[in-house]
Write a protein that holds these residues in place. Structure first.
Motif, PDB file in Angstrom:
ATOM      1  N   ILE A 160       0.219  39.557   1.833  1.00 26.99           N
ATOM      2  CA  ILE A 160       0.775  40.911   1.814  1.00 26.99           C
ATOM      3  C   ILE A 160       2.291  40.811   1.828  1.00 26.99           C
ATOM      4  O   ILE A 160       2.901  40.383   2.813  1.00 26.99           O
ATOM      5  N   VAL A 163       3.921  46.873   2.440  1.00 28.47           N
ATOM      6  CA  VAL A 163       2.979  47.991   2.444  1.00 28.47           C
ATOM      7  C   VAL A 163       3.780  49.285   2.359  1.00 28.47           C
ATOM      8  O   VAL A 163       4.691  49.513   3.151  1.00 28.47           O
ATOM      9  N   SER A 172      -2.284  54.051   1.513  1.00 29.10           N
ATOM     10  CA  SER A 172      -1.331  52.955   1.637  1.00 29.10           C
ATOM     11  C   SER A 172      -1.440  52.087   0.392  1.00 29.10           C
ATOM     12  O   SER A 172      -2.531  51.845  -0.110  1.00 29.10           O
ATOM     13  N   ILE A 174      -0.768  48.376  -0.926  1.00 30.45           N
ATOM     14  CA  ILE A 174      -0.527  47.005  -0.479  1.00 30.45           C
ATOM     15  C   ILE A 174       0.052  46.224  -1.662  1.00 30.45           C
ATOM     16  O   ILE A 174      -0.577  46.099  -2.707  1.00 30.45           O
ATOM     17  N   GLN A 201      -0.887  45.537  -7.002  1.00 27.44           N
ATOM     18  CA  GLN A 201      -0.991  46.528  -5.937  1.00 27.44           C
ATOM     19  C   GLN A 201      -2.447  46.913  -5.711  1.00 27.44           C
ATOM     20  O   GLN A 201      -3.222  47.042  -6.655  1.00 27.44           O
ATOM     21  N   VAL A 210      -2.891  49.464   7.506  1.00 30.74           N
ATOM     22  CA  VAL A 210      -2.559  48.121   7.015  1.00 30.74           C
ATOM     23  C   VAL A 210      -1.066  47.874   7.163  1.00 30.74           C
ATOM     24  O   VAL A 210      -0.237  48.729   6.843  1.00 30.74           O
ATOM     25  N   PRO A 212       2.187  44.662   6.850  1.00 35.11           N
ATOM     26  CA  PRO A 212       2.513  43.310   6.356  1.00 35.11           C
ATOM     27  C   PRO A 212       2.240  42.281   7.446  1.00 35.11           C
ATOM     28  O   PRO A 212       2.431  42.546   8.642  1.00 35.11           O
TER      29      PRO A 212
END
Length: 259
Positions: A160, A163, A172, A174, A201, A210, A212
């Motif tokens: 990741i 985010v 969200s 990612i 993404q 979520v 990082p």
């Protein structure tokens, strides 16, 4: 893409026009809507399989000028009201629950209105994966992860990078750096920049929180309206463990190089 126009029926504002769509996914735009439009989805599959299909529609952000109903044997159930502004909202129903009936609303100036949406037909199992109401953020079990590796539209090992939270859409995004690409149905993950790194993404619900983090994950999921949606995403070292344990017992549902 189907693009009927209401201007051809302007002198008959109560006309009902029929549209037949054979593709399993696509979009429809109704320009200058007047009267009504019946959308008949007729996929090139056996009619016996229709009962196992789910239809999902995603109205365009600027869609306006008509109400969208679910119609069966003359009964109408309102699906999307004209003027509703719910970014990225998806409406799903069983294929056997009826068809789409789109009725134009009275307008002073129809030339400024276009009603439009994307649609997808999918198996009911896939649809339930995408719209898990009970526990959308629940971690997957070992069995679910191993099955996701075999059946997902994309399977990658990656980290990741960032985010981005989209509060209005309650989602969200990612931003993933890809270390190994096992499979992808659409070209969501691509080589970028001179460094030749693979990036892409993946979207998930904002409520899942979520953030990082360090380390690699195994990202799996499905394509939905052209976007990658997150499914199971265990830490990669955990996936290696569960894959080895299943392989040693001869229980892994499919082969994949977990290294």
């Amino acid at each position: 893409l189907s693009s009927p126009s209401g201007l051809t029926h302007e002198s008959h504002k109560k006309d009902v026009e029929q549209v037949y769509l054979r593709c399993s996914e696509g979009s429809i735009e109704w320009m200058y809507p007047t009267g009504a439009l019946i959308v008949n989805l007729r996929p090139n599959t056996s009619p016996a399989s229709y009962k196992h299909l789910t239809v999902c529609i995603k109205p365009f952000k600027d869609s306006a000028g008509a109400n969208i109903y679910l119609e069966k044997t003359g009964e109408l159930k309102l699906l999307v009201r004209d003027g509703d502004r719910s970014p990225s909202k998806v409406y799903c129903f069983g294929y056997d629950q009826g068809g789409l009936f789109i009725e134009a609303t009275p307008q002073q100036d129809i030339s400024r209105k276009i009603t439009g949406f994307q649609y997808e037909l999918m198996s009911k199992g896939v649809a339930s994966d995408l719209h898990t109401v009970s526990a959308p953020c629940r971690p997957c079990s070992d069995t679910e992860v191993l099955l996701a590796v075999c059946t997902s539209d994309f399977v990658i090992r990656g980290s990741i990078q960032d985010v981005t939270n989209e509060a209005e859409e309650q989602e969200s995004v990612i931003h993933v750096g890809v270390n190994k690409l096992y499979r992808q149905k659409s070209k969501v993950f691509q080589l970028t920049g001179e460094s030749g790194n693979w990036r892409g993404q993946i979207k998930t619900l904002l409520e899942c929180g979520v953030k990082p983090g360090d380390g690699d994950f195994l990202f799996t999921g499905r394509m939905h309206f052209g976007e990658a949606r997150l499914g199971c995403a265990p830490r990669f070292k955990d996936f290696q463990r569960m894959y080895k344990e299943a392989k040693d017992k001869g229980l892994n549902p499919c082969e994949i190089g977990p290294d």
